[in-house]
Design a protein around this motif. Structure first.
Motif, mmCIF file in Angstrom:
data_model
loop_
_atom_site.group_PDB
_atom_site.id
_atom_site.type_symbol
_atom_site.label_atom_id
_atom_site.label_comp_id
_atom_site.label_asym_id
_atom_site.label_seq_id
_atom_site.Cartn_x
_atom_site.Cartn_y
_atom_site.Cartn_z
ATOM 1 N N ILE A 77 0.868 -1.172 0.000
ATOM 2 C CA ILE A 77 0.000 0.000 0.000
ATOM 3 C C ILE A 77 0.903 1.219 0.000
ATOM 4 N N TRP A 78 1.298 1.641 -1.164
ATOM 5 C CA TRP A 78 2.165 2.816 -1.303
ATOM 6 C C TRP A 78 2.279 3.130 -2.798
ATOM 7 N N PRO A 79 2.252 4.405 -3.169
ATOM 8 C CA PRO A 79 2.361 4.735 -4.600
ATOM 9 C C PRO A 79 3.749 4.432 -5.154
ATOM 10 N N ARG A 80 3.751 3.902 -6.363
ATOM 11 C CA ARG A 80 5.020 3.606 -7.022
ATOM 12 C C ARG A 80 4.830 3.720 -8.527
ATOM 13 N N ARG A 81 5.771 4.368 -9.196
ATOM 14 C CA ARG A 81 5.677 4.540 -10.637
ATOM 15 C C ARG A 81 5.993 3.219 -11.338
ATOM 16 N N LYS A 82 5.157 2.868 -12.331
ATOM 17 C CA LYS A 82 5.372 1.673 -13.139
ATOM 18 C C LYS A 82 5.242 2.077 -14.602
ATOM 19 N N GLY A 83 6.399 2.351 -15.223
ATOM 20 C CA GLY A 83 6.383 2.879 -16.575
ATOM 21 C C GLY A 83 5.799 4.283 -16.580
ATOM 22 N N LYS A 84 4.778 4.495 -17.426
ATOM 23 C CA LYS A 84 4.104 5.793 -17.478
ATOM 24 C C LYS A 84 2.969 5.899 -16.479
ATOM 25 N N ASN A 85 2.650 4.787 -15.832
ATOM 26 C CA ASN A 85 1.542 4.764 -14.882
ATOM 27 C C ASN A 85 2.043 4.776 -13.449
ATOM 28 N N ILE A 86 1.110 5.011 -12.528
ATOM 29 C CA ILE A 86 1.432 5.019 -11.109
ATOM 30 C C ILE A 86 0.551 3.998 -10.408
ATOM 31 N N GLU A 87 1.171 3.052 -9.714
ATOM 32 C CA GLU A 87 0.448 2.078 -8.907
ATOM 33 C C GLU A 87 0.321 2.618 -7.493
ATOM 34 N N LEU A 88 -0.909 2.665 -6.980
ATOM 35 C CA LEU A 88 -1.131 3.134 -5.614
ATOM 36 C C LEU A 88 -1.027 1.999 -4.603
ATOM 37 N N GLY A 89 -1.008 0.779 -5.085
ATOM 38 C CA GLY A 89 -0.882 -0.398 -4.239
ATOM 39 C C GLY A 89 -0.857 -1.621 -5.134
ATOM 40 N N ALA A 90 -0.524 -2.754 -4.572
ATOM 41 C CA ALA A 90 -0.467 -3.968 -5.383
ATOM 42 C C ALA A 90 -0.479 -5.199 -4.493
ATOM 43 N N VAL A 91 -1.112 -6.252 -5.008
ATOM 44 C CA VAL A 91 -1.060 -7.577 -4.391
ATOM 45 C C VAL A 91 -0.639 -8.553 -5.478
ATOM 46 N N GLN A 92 0.473 -9.212 -5.279
ATOM 47 C CA GLN A 92 0.948 -10.188 -6.254
ATOM 48 C C GLN A 92 0.450 -11.578 -5.879
ATOM 49 N N VAL A 93 -0.023 -12.312 -6.879
ATOM 50 C CA VAL A 93 -0.502 -13.669 -6.641
ATOM 51 C C VAL A 93 0.181 -14.613 -7.620
ATOM 52 N N GLN A 94 0.249 -15.892 -7.229
ATOM 53 C CA GLN A 94 0.846 -16.883 -8.111
ATOM 54 C C GLN A 94 -0.152 -17.252 -9.206
#
Length: 252
Positions: A77-94
């Protein structure tokens, strides 16, 4: 026809809410940028305003993934730039099956919808007829909405409802596994209808469907009206800042 009009009403409100959510996210950044002239500050300001809703969004992914037995590899839960977009959070799953990934992707929308229903108090017959979009233009459907603002705790509930509504829409990565499942279900339903395999809807099921659509429409309508009110205030603030500072933000 009752179900059709209600379904149209719900779909219209979902589209409007998605558009308004995107507009509000952009203009929250625009207002902060006018004051700070920093893109980093602008993104961080938008993140802070919507943080509770973003947390609910990502937590929904995580909870549904674990409930389906899909291993989660990360929770942020934290903003992070991903290419030209900005991710405000993420959950990675298998990796998992198409249906499981589709449910995980749609989890924020489903959980957010449930939250809007509960926060708005749209149970127990209080949303009767709200999904019939023809009633919106007569003002009849707004009577129930005004009742929400007569409750003593409405400011807190409205803020919770507002931040969840503006963070619940699936992102592009969330929608990616949903598309093939949705297309497959649509093709199956269409084929079943053409060959006459679709049964007549029992009266009890029909009544439940009508009530469900009314409740969903009431929840989305309150969120849309709330966004419109907030957006009007943001337009005034942004216009005043632009006039005072002699600059304005160009949105792409």
């Amino acid at each position: 026809m009752d179900v059709l009009h209600r379904l149209i009403g719900v779909l219209l409100l979902v589209v409007l809410l998605a558009r308004l959510s995107n507009w509000i996210s952009l203009h929250l950044q625009g207002i902060a940028y006018l004051l700070s002239r920093s893109q980093t500050v602008a993104v961080f300001f938008m993140f802070l305003v919507l943080a509770p809703g973003i947390f609910v969004h990502e937590l929904s992914h995580w909870v549904v993934a674990r409930a389906l037995g899909v291993k989660t590899l990360g929770f942020r839960i934290w903003p992070r730039r991903k290419g030209k977009n900005i991710e405000l959070g993420a959950v990675q799953v298998q990796k998992a099956g198409h249906l499981s990934l589709a449910l995980i992707g749609m989890a924020p929308f489903l959980v957010g919808t449930l939250a809007l229903v509960l926060l708005g108090g749209w149970v127990g017959g209080t949303a009767d007829g709200m999904a019939d979009w023809r009633r919106w233009f007569t003002g009849e459907g707004l009577t129930q909405v005004r009742a929400f603002f007569r409750q003593g705790d409405w400011p807190l509930r409205f803020y919770a409802l507002w931040v969840i509504a503006n963070a619940m829409m699936p992102s592009a990565s969330d929608r990616e596994p949903v598309q093939p499942v949705a297309i497959g279900l649509a093709l199956f339903a269409g084929a079943a209808y053409l060959v006459g395999l679709v049964p007549t809807i029992p009266p009890g099921v029909f009544a439940f469907l009508v009530s469900l659509l009314d409740v969903l429409a009431a929840a989305f309508l309150l969120a849309v009206l709330g966004d419109l009110a907030v957006a009007a205030g943001m337009v005034a603030v942004e216009y005043a800042l632009a006039a005072l500072l002699g600059v304005r933000v160009e949105y792409q």
